[in-house]
Structure formats: structure tokens, C-alpha cells
Design a protein around this motif. Structure first.
Motif, PDB file in Angstrom:
ATOM      1  N   THR A 139      -5.004  20.060  63.545  1.00 25.70           N
ATOM      2  CA  THR A 139      -5.152  18.729  62.925  1.00 25.70           C
ATOM      3  C   THR A 139      -5.943  18.609  61.711  1.00 25.70           C
ATOM      4  O   THR A 139      -6.957  19.341  61.492  1.00 25.70           O
ATOM      5  CB  THR A 139      -5.462  17.649  63.962  1.00 25.70           C
ATOM      6  N   LEU A 140      -5.718  17.575  60.823  1.00 25.65           N
ATOM      7  CA  LEU A 140      -6.566  17.154  59.648  1.00 25.65           C
ATOM      8  C   LEU A 140      -7.871  16.992  60.043  1.00 25.65           C
ATOM      9  O   LEU A 140      -9.044  17.423  59.306  1.00 25.65           O
ATOM     10  CB  LEU A 140      -5.700  16.143  58.756  1.00 25.65           C
ATOM     11  N   HIS A 141      -8.077  16.171  60.806  1.00 30.14           N
ATOM     12  CA  HIS A 141      -9.244  15.694  61.513  1.00 30.14           C
ATOM     13  C   HIS A 141     -10.318  16.862  62.071  1.00 30.14           C
ATOM     14  O   HIS A 141     -11.301  17.185  61.411  1.00 30.14           O
ATOM     15  CB  HIS A 141      -9.446  14.629  62.589  1.00 30.14           C
ATOM     16  N   PHE A 142      -9.596  17.742  62.544  1.00 28.46           N
ATOM     17  CA  PHE A 142     -10.502  18.768  63.040  1.00 28.46           C
ATOM     18  C   PHE A 142     -10.756  20.107  61.951  1.00 28.46           C
ATOM     19  O   PHE A 142     -11.872  20.440  61.763  1.00 28.46           O
ATOM     20  CB  PHE A 142      -9.696  19.814  64.138  1.00 28.46           C
ATOM     21  N   THR A 143      -9.492  20.125  61.308  1.00 25.64           N
ATOM     22  CA  THR A 143     -10.123  21.277  60.033  1.00 25.64           C
ATOM     23  C   THR A 143     -11.146  20.719  59.097  1.00 25.64           C
ATOM     24  O   THR A 143     -11.970  21.356  58.627  1.00 25.64           O
ATOM     25  CB  THR A 143      -8.623  21.605  59.431  1.00 25.64           C
ATOM     26  N   SER A 144     -10.934  19.555  58.652  1.00 22.84           N
ATOM     27  CA  SER A 144     -11.714  18.808  57.737  1.00 22.84           C
ATOM     28  C   SER A 144     -13.213  18.991  58.435  1.00 22.84           C
ATOM     29  O   SER A 144     -14.243  19.126  57.678  1.00 22.84           O
ATOM     30  CB  SER A 144     -11.625  17.679  57.495  1.00 22.84           C
ATOM     31  N   LYS A 145     -13.600  18.410  59.610  1.00 23.20           N
ATOM     32  CA  LYS A 145     -14.658  18.295  60.211  1.00 23.20           C
ATOM     33  C   LYS A 145     -15.323  19.756  60.307  1.00 23.20           C
ATOM     34  O   LYS A 145     -16.563  19.817  60.132  1.00 23.20           O
ATOM     35  CB  LYS A 145     -14.730  17.495  61.431  1.00 23.20           C
ATOM     36  N   HIS A 146     -14.392  20.585  60.778  1.00 18.71           N
ATOM     37  CA  HIS A 146     -15.079  22.063  61.088  1.00 18.71           C
ATOM     38  C   HIS A 146     -15.675  22.633  59.727  1.00 18.71           C
ATOM     39  O   HIS A 146     -16.585  23.307  59.756  1.00 18.71           O
ATOM     40  CB  HIS A 146     -14.178  22.899  61.587  1.00 18.71           C
ATOM     41  N   TYR A 147     -14.769  22.319  58.523  1.00 22.30           N
ATOM     42  CA  TYR A 147     -15.197  22.969  57.198  1.00 22.30           C
ATOM     43  C   TYR A 147     -16.479  22.296  56.946  1.00 22.30           C
ATOM     44  O   TYR A 147     -17.589  22.905  56.413  1.00 22.30           O
ATOM     45  CB  TYR A 147     -14.160  22.442  56.425  1.00 22.30           C
ATOM     46  N   HIS A 148     -16.748  20.900  56.921  1.00 20.23           N
ATOM     47  CA  HIS A 148     -17.830  20.281  56.508  1.00 20.23           C
ATOM     48  C   HIS A 148     -19.099  20.899  57.337  1.00 20.23           C
ATOM     49  O   HIS A 148     -20.147  20.816  56.969  1.00 20.23           O
ATOM     50  CB  HIS A 148     -17.666  18.716  56.520  1.00 20.23           C
ATOM     51  N   ASN A 149     -18.847  20.979  58.774  1.00 15.49           N
ATOM     52  CA  ASN A 149     -20.020  21.479  59.543  1.00 15.49           C
ATOM     53  C   ASN A 149     -20.391  22.816  59.021  1.00 15.49           C
ATOM     54  O   ASN A 149     -21.814  23.280  58.936  1.00 15.49           O
ATOM     55  CB  ASN A 149     -19.522  21.467  60.968  1.00 15.49           C
ATOM     56  N   TYR A 154     -17.582  31.909  50.032  1.00 12.47           N
ATOM     57  CA  TYR A 154     -16.597  30.945  50.394  1.00 12.47           C
ATOM     58  C   TYR A 154     -17.206  30.758  51.544  1.00 12.47           C
ATOM     59  O   TYR A 154     -18.025  31.134  52.489  1.00 12.47           O
ATOM     60  CB  TYR A 154     -15.304  31.168  50.345  1.00 12.47           C
ATOM     61  N   VAL A 155     -16.875  29.105  52.209  1.00 11.12           N
ATOM     62  CA  VAL A 155     -17.178  28.735  53.678  1.00 11.12           C
ATOM     63  C   VAL A 155     -15.809  29.012  54.344  1.00 11.12           C
ATOM     64  O   VAL A 155     -14.735  28.528  53.754  1.00 11.12           O
ATOM     65  CB  VAL A 155     -17.580  27.262  53.556  1.00 11.12           C
ATOM     66  N   GLU A 156     -16.073  29.320  55.839  1.00  9.46           N
ATOM     67  CA  GLU A 156     -15.031  29.512  56.641  1.00  9.46           C
ATOM     68  C   GLU A 156     -14.019  28.211  56.862  1.00  9.46           C
ATOM     69  O   GLU A 156     -14.537  27.168  56.785  1.00  9.46           O
ATOM     70  CB  GLU A 156     -15.566  29.884  58.003  1.00  9.46           C
ATOM     71  N   SER A 157     -12.701  28.524  56.814  1.00  5.53           N
ATOM     72  CA  SER A 157     -11.939  27.242  56.806  1.00  5.53           C
ATOM     73  C   SER A 157     -10.763  27.642  57.609  1.00  5.53           C
ATOM     74  O   SER A 157     -10.344  28.574  57.901  1.00  5.53           O
ATOM     75  CB  SER A 157     -11.412  26.703  55.475  1.00  5.53           C
ATOM     76  N   LEU A 158     -10.466  26.342  58.554  1.00  6.39           N
ATOM     77  CA  LEU A 158      -9.051  26.446  59.282  1.00  6.39           C
ATOM     78  C   LEU A 158      -7.900  26.136  58.835  1.00  6.39           C
ATOM     79  O   LEU A 158      -6.659  25.729  59.147  1.00  6.39           O
ATOM     80  CB  LEU A 158      -9.317  25.793  60.727  1.00  6.39           C
ATOM     81  N   VAL A 159      -8.065  25.522  57.200  1.00  5.54           N
ATOM     82  CA  VAL A 159      -6.761  24.882  56.621  1.00  5.54           C
ATOM     83  C   VAL A 159      -5.495  25.882  56.381  1.00  5.54           C
ATOM     84  O   VAL A 159      -5.693  27.006  56.237  1.00  5.54           O
ATOM     85  CB  VAL A 159      -7.384  24.742  55.123  1.00  5.54           C
ATOM     86  N   PRO A 160      -4.483  25.387  57.039  1.00  2.00           N
ATOM     87  CA  PRO A 160      -3.242  26.143  57.072  1.00  2.00           C
ATOM     88  C   PRO A 160      -2.557  26.123  55.745  1.00  2.00           C
ATOM     89  O   PRO A 160      -2.576  25.181  54.957  1.00  2.00           O
ATOM     90  CB  PRO A 160      -2.422  25.333  58.217  1.00  2.00           C
ATOM     91  N   ILE A 161      -1.791  27.195  55.376  1.00  2.00           N
ATOM     92  CA  ILE A 161      -1.156  27.327  54.093  1.00  2.00           C
ATOM     93  C   ILE A 161       0.329  27.711  54.357  1.00  2.00           C
ATOM     94  O   ILE A 161       1.032  27.850  53.388  1.00  2.00           O
ATOM     95  CB  ILE A 161      -1.707  28.251  53.228  1.00  2.00           C
ATOM     96  N   ASN A 162       0.863  27.427  55.632  1.00  2.03           N
ATOM     97  CA  ASN A 162       2.249  27.873  56.017  1.00  2.03           C
ATOM     98  C   ASN A 162       2.653  29.329  55.255  1.00  2.03           C
ATOM     99  O   ASN A 162       3.719  29.192  54.903  1.00  2.03           O
ATOM    100  CB  ASN A 162       3.327  26.664  55.194  1.00  2.03           C
TER     101      ASN A 162
END
Length: 387
Positions: free
Chosen positions: A44-54, A362-370
Motif C-alpha cells: 500500500t502507498l501508506h505503508f511504503t511511504s511511511k516505511h521510507y520516511h522512517n 540511497y535509503v531503503e524503499s519498498l516502492v514497486p516499479i512493476n
């Protein structure tokens, strides 16, 4: 006597999510198979965004050192720990770019994603080095006029459109007409094309400025969804900064900082600096370099001035506490502390015949790129040649 019933303590889902948001990507990848609700939440956008900012607030940075030689473009993953012996972790080989015209230039990071781009033939890919997802981008389908001569790809920007939750790449295409039967000068025409990850397609940007932007080798030239380049504007004697807003898809211009002496004596590299646009200025020639760091905050302000570091070729980026990564004249990667003027050798070198090299924090991220997994795209991670 009644038998005792075993009580089961269950962690509330909201608390479990708060704990998971603080874990590294590698751990979350293992937890994908725990239950369907976790698998769905991690996307979800909420989880990936919050995880990245953490991760960003905790300064959990990773380092990639790109050091292409004349044959193989690859990255070296560097440790960020204090143990110098474990600095070099492993090499990452990217076969997709091995038959390219040029070594791929890196743009970003943008929310943990990297854009890799071959300026020779316009080959491009997106890469999330944390999730190890890799996406080869389609060639532009934007219509180009029949222009006999050749096509050049010169400047690129990679950024995030926060209004549509979309990642976009802008490329400047130069079409050159050469009339071999006459002595007339070549005729140049610029075309600007924009890629959208959501649609996985390119389109032409209609409003093109009369400008010739310069490539930015530090790579991270996008701040808050606005990409910027140093540019030579037609009808203007002085160079300016040309910017493109990923949300409005419009161009704008702003002045460069006022420098002492002629602009031709300096190199300028644009970068993101604590949420603002910054410029590193250093002499174009010589191996005893000084560096000035400027930041844009309503106007240009000089943040830092470092004088006369011997044996230095170029800046390569900044680290957590204001230290500067620099490239030595012997191709070695160095870490410079501006206030104590201490220079630390990091024990890793680019190759003498390197076509290009850069350093990416870079900071770790869960953002998907398909895209596909690194394994599916034949990307190889192996022990580094330095170890």
C-alpha cells in the motif's frame, strides 16, 4: 481439579504494523509469506511511504559505487559500518547495459528508486536495489520528424509526481540535420519527451524552451518533484537554471549563483541539499580543487567553502554528517571532513579506463516499479573484485 486453559497473547494488528514499519526491507521480504494481510499491507502507498520516511529519519543510508570499465557496467555495494575491512560488500553486474553505446548514467535516488540511462542510444531502466526489482523501459513512441542526420540523447531528469503518485522521466532529444552537399552549419532541433511509470509509456512535451541544458553528473538533480539543469538559453548571454515541474509538466528558469570570475573556469553540479536545490562549484582544471556549496532558499546562499584539497578531481556527493565524498586523482574514493580537513581513504578505486563513475547514497524503499526480479533479468551479485 479443572485443567488449565492455555491463553494466547495476540498482538493488535495496528501495533504489529508499527513494528514492521521499522524493519529493513530484507526482513519484510521474508515476512511476505506470513499472511495475506501483511503481503497486501506491504504494497500500500501508506505503508511504503511511511516505511521510507522512517528509514530516512533514521539515516539508514546505503552506498553504491558505480565504476564502469570499457567492457562491463557494474556497481559495488559498500558497507556503511565503521569496520573498514568490510567496506566493500559485493559487485552488481547489469547485463542489460553491456552492449550499450555508453556507460549508463544514474539519476536519483527518488524515494529509493534509481533511473539508469544510456545517453548513447536512449536505453533506460528503473531499479529498486532494496527489493531487487528491475524494470526495462520501452523505447519512446513519441513521434519524431524525419530529420536526416542523427539523434542524440543529452539530458535526463527523474522525479516523483506527488499528485498522481507517479514516477516520471524527462529526456531531451536533439535532432541534428547535416547537409553533406553544402557548407552550411548543422541545424539543431530539440524535442522533450516524458515517461510515466503508471502508463509505462512516453509522450512528447509540447512546450519546449529555447534552451540547451547540460548533463548533471551528480545525478540527483530533482527536488520536491522539480528537476533542474544548468542551461544555455537562446537569446541570453548568461547561463541559467532550467527547471521542469513533474506535477504541472511546465518549464521555468532561475539565475545561477554569482561566481567570482568567468563561468567557463568552473564546473557546476546541481543536487538535492536538505530538501532544497543546491549547487557544488569547483574549478574545471587542475588537481588541487576548492569547492563552494550553495543552497537556494528564496535566493542563493553560500553554505560552505572548502579551499585547496590536493590530489582531487571531482566531488561525488555528501554523507550523513556533512562529509563530502570526493574522487582522487589516482581514481580512489575518498571521504573528506570539511571542518577538520581530514581525508580518509576508503580502500576502493574506479578503474583507470573507467568510462564513468559515481557514488549513490540511497535509503531503503519498498516502492514497486512493476518490473521483474534481478534474477529474472540476469543481474548478478557476486563477491567484489576488491575483496
Amino acid at each position: 481439579m479443572q485443567g488449565r486453559t492455555k491463553s494466547r497473547f495476540q498482538v493488535p494488528e495496528a501495533l504489529a504494523m508499527e513494528v514492521l514499519l521499522k524493519l529493513p526491507v530484507k526482513s519484510l521480504a521474508r515476512f511476505n509469506c506470513v499472511c495475506k494481510s501483511w503481503w497486501s499491507s506491504f504494497r500500500t502507498l501508506h505503508f511504503t511511504s511511511k516505511h521510507y520516511h522512517n528509514s530516512l529519519e533514521s539515516s539508514n543510508f546505503n552506498l553504491l559505487f558505480q565504476r564502469c570499465n570499457s567492457v562491463i557496467p557494474y556497481f559495488t555495494h559498500l558497507s556503511t559500518g565503521k569496520d573498514e575491512k568490510s567496506l566493500v560488500k559485493h559487485d552488481i553486474r547489469l547485463p542489460f547495459f553491456e552492449n550499450g553505446v555508453d556507460c549508463p548514467q544514474v539519476y536519483g535516488p527518488c524515494n529509493g528508486l534509481l533511473c539508469l540511462y544510456d545517453h548513447g542510444d536512449g536505453k533506460a531502466a528503473l531499479w529498486n536495489p532494496s527489493t531487487r526489482e528491475f524494470k526495462i523501459l520501452p523505447q519512446s513512441s513519441a513521434r519524431r520528424p524525419p530529420f536526416p542526420g542523427y539523434t542524440g540523447f543529452k539530458c535526463v531528469g527523474f522525479g516523483y509526481d506527488s499528485e498522481t503518485d507517479d514516477y516520471k522521466i524527462i529526456q531531451f532529444v536533439t535532432l541534428v540535420y547535416i547537409d553533406e552537399e553544402s557548407d552550411s552549419s548543422p541545424v539543431y532541433r530539440s524535442q522533450v519527451e516524458l515517461y510515466s511509470l503508471k502508463t509505462d509509456s512516453w509522450k512528447e512535451v509540447a512546450s519546449v524552451p529555447n534552451a540547451c541544458p547540460f548533463s548533471n553528473y551528480l545525478g540527483n538533480n530533482c527536488v520536491d518533484g522539480v528537476c533542474s539543469w544548468e542551461a544555455m538559453m537562446e537569446y541570453h548571454r548568461d547561463n541559467l537554471i532550467l527547471s521542469f515541474d513533474m506535477v504541472s509538466e511546465k518549464f521555468s528558469t532561475s539565475p545561477l549563483p554569482e561566481l567570482d570570475g568567468a563561468l567557463t573556469n568552473y564546473k557546476l553540479e546541481l543536487l538535492e541539499l536538505n530538501g532544497s536545490l543546491g549547487v557544488v562549484v569547483y574549478p574545471r582544471f587542475g588537481t588541487e580543487k576548492s569547492f563552494d556549496l550553495w543552497a537556494m532558499d528564496g535566493g542563493w546562499t553560500k553554505q560552505l567553502s572548502v579551499e585547496s584539497i590536493p590530489g582531487v578531481e571531482e566531488p561525488m556527493g555528501f554523507w550523513k554528517n556533512g562529509e563530502m565524498f570526493i574522487g582522487g586523482s589516482d581514481h580512489e574514493l575518498l571521504l573528506f571532513e570539511p571542518y577538520t580537513r581530514e581525508v580518509k581513504k576508503l580502500g576502493v578505486k574506479a578503474y583507470p579506463d573507467a568510462m564513468c563513475h559515481c557514488l549513490i547514497a540511497y535509503v531503503e524503499s519498498l516502492v514497486p516499479i512493476n518490473g521483474k526480479s534481478e534474477h529474472a533479468e540476469h543481474i548478478i551479485r557476486r563477491p567484489s573484485l576488491d575483496t
